[in-house]
Design an enzyme around this catalytic site. Structure first.
Site, PDB file in Angstrom:
ATOM      1  CD  GLN A   1      10.655  -0.647  35.829  1.00 45.65           C
ATOM      2  OE1 GLN A   1      10.865  -0.284  34.676  1.00 45.65           O
ATOM      3  NE2 GLN A   1      11.420  -0.298  36.843  1.00 45.65           N
TER       4      GLN A   1
ATOM      5  CD  GLU B   1      -2.879   0.292   8.568  1.00 45.53           C
ATOM      6  OE1 GLU B   1      -4.114   0.305   8.737  1.00 45.53           O
ATOM      7  OE2 GLU B   1      -2.216  -0.750   8.422  1.00 45.53           O
TER       8      GLU B   1
ATOM      9  CG  PHE C   1      -1.930   1.006   1.393  1.00 46.40           C
ATOM     10  CD1 PHE C   1      -3.104   0.927   0.668  1.00 46.40           C
ATOM     11  CD2 PHE C   1      -1.769   2.055   2.293  1.00 46.40           C
ATOM     12  CE1 PHE C   1      -4.105   1.871   0.830  1.00 46.40           C
ATOM     13  CE2 PHE C   1      -2.757   3.001   2.465  1.00 46.40           C
ATOM     14  CZ  PHE C   1      -3.926   2.914   1.731  1.00 46.40           C
ATOM     15  CB  ALA C   2       2.682   2.893  -2.610  1.00 46.79           C
ATOM     16  CG  LEU C   3      -1.596   7.110   1.609  1.00 47.81           C
ATOM     17  CD1 LEU C   3      -2.353   7.630   0.387  1.00 47.81           C
ATOM     18  CD2 LEU C   3      -2.591   6.726   2.719  1.00 47.81           C
TER      19      LEU C   3
ATOM     20  CB  SER D   1      -1.272   8.424  18.959  1.00 46.61           C
ATOM     21  OG  SER D   1      -0.963   7.048  19.069  1.00 46.61           O
TER      22      SER D   1
END
Length: 385
Positions: A340, A367, A128-130, A370
């Site tokens: 941890q 994709e 997927f080449a975006l 955040s």
């Protein structure tokens, strides 16, 4: 084996539970000893094996069945399970779906017949080449051009951070065709890897090795029939594909988090500190409780979004954004707690939680980072007012 009680939730049908059993058994039998040093060969082999086992049938519609559709819950169940076992296996599966998503949703009959049989069988690898150097999250600002002439389209420009770049057999490429400004002037094309003028300019290395590349298009000519959908429809196509597969990124993060919790529970029960099991320490119990809470909350968001899409919702941008944002950010927290709990072993190369620590970070970027998910959620909420 990770917690599977979530499969009793009303989001799932019996076929999803049967699929979960099937992929769990396959992963347990086939994903031990994956070579993470040679990712190209490992991904090629994984695609072939997933295709032979018919799990790749879930990544694209059946071109012989007009009623076939993508089932997002199935994609999520498979990605969660594969990620819990091995991140590279999840990557190999996921990119087959993302790379052919535009063909499943908008491709011509010729596109589907030419490529989907092969990708579903594991005989061809898709990409997927975006993304471009100056337009990662800002999709409407892409610059790669596709100029129409009497013989088809001529593509010029760059794509970067392309998963499966360098090993893919076919690329879904988004380019500016100029029907309008911004998002209105973008179209989508299917471009075979052997197209003259398509150059693998650079292989990109990251903290968690995957096949990634920068692509250069130098007067790369494709026929007019390479156009997916209609001219100027590329932005809509890209967003529709992401609307399906964004929830599956969250599912992969969920799989990573579940593995981190399982490893932490085993560590806490098996290690003694100050004359007692580590699990008796209230601080450790607090970490385990936080991890379990984050995982269940993420699972609810992931499978709500997937169920909603499978139930016929045209768009689930808000729900998918919530799922991806929460699942990836909180998986990072879960895995950090696992490191941890493991102490020095947690940062030792080759340790499972060390690998998870490197694997999870990219999921908060690709994709839709955040921060972009927050913008999507906020815009939907503000529009309600």
């Amino acid at each position: 084996m990770g917690d599977r009680t979530f499969l009793s939730w009303p989001f799932f049908d019996d076929r999803h539970r049967e699929l979960a059993d099937s992929i769990e058994k396959w992963a347990g039998d086939n994903l031990n000893g994956i070579d993470h040093e040679n990712v190209d060969e490992a991904c090629r082999a994984l695609v072939k094996e997933l295709g032979a086992a018919k799990f790749l049938h879930h990544t694209a519609i059946d071109p012989e069945n007009a009623a076939s559709r993508l089932d997002v819950r199935s994609l999520c169940v498979i990605r969660e399970t594969l990620a819990r076992h091995d991140g590279l296996a999840d990557f190999a599966f996921a990119m087959q779906g993302l790379g052919t998503g535009a063909l499943s949703l908008f491709g011509s009959e010729a596109h589907k017949q030419t490529w989907l049989h092969r990708t579903r069988a594991g005989e061809a690898i898709s990409a997927f080449a975006l993304s471009e150097p100056q337009s990662g999250s800002d999709v409407a600002n892409i610059e790669l051009s596709a100029i129409l002439d009497a013989d088809g389209y001529v593509l010029n420009g760059e794509k970067t951070w392309i998963s499966n770049g360098g090993i893919a057999d076919v690329y879904t490429v988004f380019a500016r065709t100029g029907e309008g400004a911004g998002a209105k002037g973008i179209s989508a094309f299917v471009v075979p890897a052997g197209a003259k003028g398509l150059v693998i300019a650079e292989r990109l290395e990251t903290i968690a090795p995957h096949p990634l590349a920068r692509l250069v298009f130098e007067n790369c000519r494709v026929p007019a029939s390479a156009l997916i959908g209609a001219p100027g429809q590329g932005f809509r196509i890209a967003m529709s594909v992401l609307d399906v597969f964004r929830s599956t990124v969250a599912a992969a993060a969920l799989g990573f988090a579940r593995r981190a919790l399982d490893e932490s529970i085993a560590r806490a029960n098996g290690r003694h500190l100050f004359g007692a099991p580590m699990a008796d320490l209230q601080m450790v119990q607090g970490h385990i409780a936080d991890m379990a809470l984050d995982i269940d909350a993420a699972a609810l968001l992931v499978y709500r979004a997937a169920w909603l899409k499978d139930s016929g919702a045209e768009r689930v941008s808000r729900e998918a954004a919530m799922a991806k944002l929460h699942a990836t950010d909180h998986a990072q927290n879960v895995i950090d707690k696992a490191v941890q709990i493991h102490g020095g072993d947690g940062v030792r190369k080759g340790n499972i939680v060390e690998r998870l620590y490197r694997e999870i970070r990219a999921l908060r970027i690709y994709e839709g980072a955040s921060d972009v998910q927050k913008i999507i959620i906020a815009r939907h909420e503000l529009a309600r007012g």
